[in-house]
Motif scaffolding. Structure first.
Motif, PDB file in Angstrom:
ATOM      1  N   PRO A 195       0.858  -1.176  -0.138  1.00  0.00           N
ATOM      2  CA  PRO A 195       0.042   0.067  -0.001  1.00  0.00           C
ATOM      3  C   PRO A 195       1.071   1.228   0.080  1.00  0.00           C
ATOM      4  O   PRO A 195       0.538   2.439  -0.636  1.00  0.00           O
ATOM      5  CB  PRO A 195      -0.731  -0.425   1.338  1.00  0.00           C
ATOM      6  N   LEU A 196       1.890   1.070   0.561  1.00  0.00           N
ATOM      7  CA  LEU A 196       2.852   2.419   0.536  1.00  0.00           C
ATOM      8  C   LEU A 196       3.255   2.787  -1.019  1.00  0.00           C
ATOM      9  O   LEU A 196       3.432   3.783  -1.232  1.00  0.00           O
ATOM     10  CB  LEU A 196       4.123   2.190   1.595  1.00  0.00           C
ATOM     11  N   LEU A 197       3.950   1.560  -1.423  1.00  0.00           N
ATOM     12  CA  LEU A 197       4.016   1.900  -2.908  1.00  0.00           C
ATOM     13  C   LEU A 197       3.109   2.172  -3.740  1.00  0.00           C
ATOM     14  O   LEU A 197       3.248   3.185  -4.664  1.00  0.00           O
ATOM     15  CB  LEU A 197       4.693   0.448  -3.219  1.00  0.00           C
ATOM     16  N   TYR A 198       1.835   1.752  -3.407  1.00  0.00           N
ATOM     17  CA  TYR A 198       0.454   2.355  -4.367  1.00  0.00           C
ATOM     18  C   TYR A 198       0.357   3.509  -4.133  1.00  0.00           C
ATOM     19  O   TYR A 198       0.155   4.185  -5.266  1.00  0.00           O
ATOM     20  CB  TYR A 198      -0.485   1.219  -4.001  1.00  0.00           C
ATOM     21  N   VAL A 199       0.349   4.064  -3.032  1.00  0.00           N
ATOM     22  CA  VAL A 199       0.048   5.336  -2.624  1.00  0.00           C
ATOM     23  C   VAL A 199       1.404   6.342  -2.912  1.00  0.00           C
ATOM     24  O   VAL A 199       0.958   7.720  -3.676  1.00  0.00           O
ATOM     25  CB  VAL A 199      -0.303   5.649  -1.215  1.00  0.00           C
ATOM     26  N   THR A 200       2.327   5.904  -3.082  1.00  0.00           N
ATOM     27  CA  THR A 200       3.514   6.666  -3.575  1.00  0.00           C
ATOM     28  C   THR A 200       3.679   6.939  -5.002  1.00  0.00           C
ATOM     29  O   THR A 200       3.633   8.120  -5.214  1.00  0.00           O
ATOM     30  CB  THR A 200       4.933   6.052  -3.207  1.00  0.00           C
ATOM     31  N   GLU A 203      -1.577   7.888  -6.175  1.00  0.00           N
ATOM     32  CA  GLU A 203      -2.623   8.095  -5.158  1.00  0.00           C
ATOM     33  C   GLU A 203      -3.972   8.027  -5.533  1.00  0.00           C
ATOM     34  O   GLU A 203      -4.789   7.494  -4.872  1.00  0.00           O
ATOM     35  CB  GLU A 203      -2.200   9.270  -4.535  1.00  0.00           C
ATOM     36  N   THR A 204      -4.154   8.583  -6.624  1.00  0.00           N
ATOM     37  CA  THR A 204      -5.530   8.638  -7.410  1.00  0.00           C
ATOM     38  C   THR A 204      -6.170   6.926  -7.527  1.00  0.00           C
ATOM     39  O   THR A 204      -7.263   6.645  -7.084  1.00  0.00           O
ATOM     40  CB  THR A 204      -5.714   9.203  -8.680  1.00  0.00           C
ATOM     41  N   ARG A 210      -9.633   1.519  -3.114  1.00  0.00           N
ATOM     42  CA  ARG A 210     -10.154   1.687  -1.517  1.00  0.00           C
ATOM     43  C   ARG A 210      -8.794   1.546  -0.545  1.00  0.00           C
ATOM     44  O   ARG A 210      -9.178   0.932   0.445  1.00  0.00           O
ATOM     45  CB  ARG A 210     -11.022   0.823  -1.554  1.00  0.00           C
ATOM     46  N   VAL A 211      -7.840   2.045  -0.916  1.00  0.00           N
ATOM     47  CA  VAL A 211      -6.774   2.166  -0.192  1.00  0.00           C
ATOM     48  C   VAL A 211      -6.893   3.227   0.962  1.00  0.00           C
ATOM     49  O   VAL A 211      -7.141   4.476   0.220  1.00  0.00           O
ATOM     50  CB  VAL A 211      -5.305   1.904  -0.853  1.00  0.00           C
ATOM     51  N   ASP A 212      -6.744   3.022   2.058  1.00  0.00           N
ATOM     52  CA  ASP A 212      -6.886   4.356   3.134  1.00  0.00           C
ATOM     53  C   ASP A 212      -5.786   5.118   2.742  1.00  0.00           C
ATOM     54  O   ASP A 212      -4.774   5.113   3.792  1.00  0.00           O
ATOM     55  CB  ASP A 212      -6.895   3.626   4.507  1.00  0.00           C
TER      56      ASP A 212
END
Length: 343
Positions: A195-200, A203-204, A210-212
């Protein structure tokens, strides 16, 4: 069965740490000192300094890689200045109330609060990231300077070690804190890696999946606060942010994000070992020596890439020329003597 009180647990943890530093790590370093003939490796305070530096070199790039790719490099500098305010709070309370509050504890609390404040300003106050960082940075440094002046400068001497970093202040407790932080930060990054990699990187898309996103944004800045406070005694407030950025810059160009993490940690390890050694040999500031060593590693890697690129480009050019010559010769050999083929 009676539950052992927390005091007993802390005492046991301290004894275990002392045993590890003396019987395991200390013995290994003493053997290495005799093998290499390097006396400083046998000094207990230098052994603690090396171990602390190695821990910093792990957690710095581990968190810094996410920050750099999110264009949030300056948050390390911001939290370092707020950690300075936290140290000032601890020293101020100890001086005025005659307490024995660990300054690193107050620094950690203030840095975590500041990290969350940055996220709140960005998310709810519609402030740009650089604007919120500037507000928190200047506010933290202002608070620290006010507390120093409020005591008539009495805590200024105690705070100098945190401003510039020093090897002499690396106590057994500081090493224990760094070992615990290294385990905590590494464990959290491993568990929350995807999830950190995904958000990095998107982010959209992470929100659509549905990642917080706010949760992981806060997690990242809190981890940054942990790294900053852990490294502050060796690196100092002024230079601590460098270990979040310079080794990551050295690893730029890696073929994957995981490789950039690994290469960043390796570059940081080389820098801290070289920097701490130079600091002892020449009596230099520890933080400055480590940062200059990290920059030197970055420059050497950059030159190496440039040379390799030029050599590769030259080789590619010769291969292209050779291919062209072969094509031309082939075409000439296919041409009939005496004119066109249809005549």
């Amino acid at each position: 069965m009676a539950i052992e009180p927390p005091v007993g647990f802390l005492s046991g943890a301290t004894n275990a740490l002392d045993w590890f530093l003396t019987a395991v790590y200390g013995t290994a370093m003493n053997w290495l000192s005799e093998l290499l003939g390097v006396r400083m490796l046998g000094y207990p305070y230098m052994q603690r300094a090396y171990l602390a530096a190695v821990c910093i070199a792990v957690i710095g790039p581990l968190v810094g890689t996410f920050l750099v790719h999110r264009e949030m490099s300056m948050i390390g500098d911001t939290l370092a200045h707020t950690a300075f305010a936290g140290v000032a709070v601890g020293l101020f309370v100890n001086t005025t109330l005659s307490l024995a509050l660990p300054p690193l504890l107050t620094a950690l609390v203030v840095a975590v609060v500041a990290a969350l404040l940055v996220e709140v300003l960005v998310e709810y106050a519609d402030a740009y990231t650089d604007m919120s960082l500037a507000i928190v940075l200047t506010g933290g440094f202002a608070l620290g300077s006010v507390l120093i002046s409020a005591t008539g400068g009495d805590i200024a001497v105690g705070i100098d070690a945190y401003l510039f970093g020093t090897l002499a202040t690396v106590s057994t407790g500081s090493v224990g804190l760094l070992l615990a932080m290294t385990g905590l930060v590494t464990g959290v990054v491993v568990l929350a890696y995807r999830p950190l990699l995904y958000v990095t990187f998107d982010e959209t898309a992470a929100r659509a999946a549905r990642v917080d996103v706010p949760l992981f944004n806060r997690l990242l800045v809190v981890l940054t606060a942990f790294v900053v406070v852990s490294a502050i005694q060796i690196m100092g407030v002024i230079l601590v942010a460098a270990m979040l950025v310079v080794p990551v810059a050295t690893a730029t160009g890696a073929r994957s994000f995981k490789r950039s993490l690994v290469f960043g940690v390796l570059a940081a390890e080389v820098a801290v070992v070289a920097g701490v050694s130079l600091s002892y040999v020449y009596g230099l500031a520890a933080g400055g020596s480590v940062v200059l060593a990290a920059i030197a590693v970055y420059v050497l890697v950059l030159i190496g890439r440039r040379v390799r690129s030029n050599v590769g480009g030259a080789g590619l050019g010769w291969r292209r020329r050779l291919g062209t010559m072969r094509s031309t010769n082939s075409a000439r050999s296919a041409e009939p003597d005496g004119g066109r083929e249809d005549e």
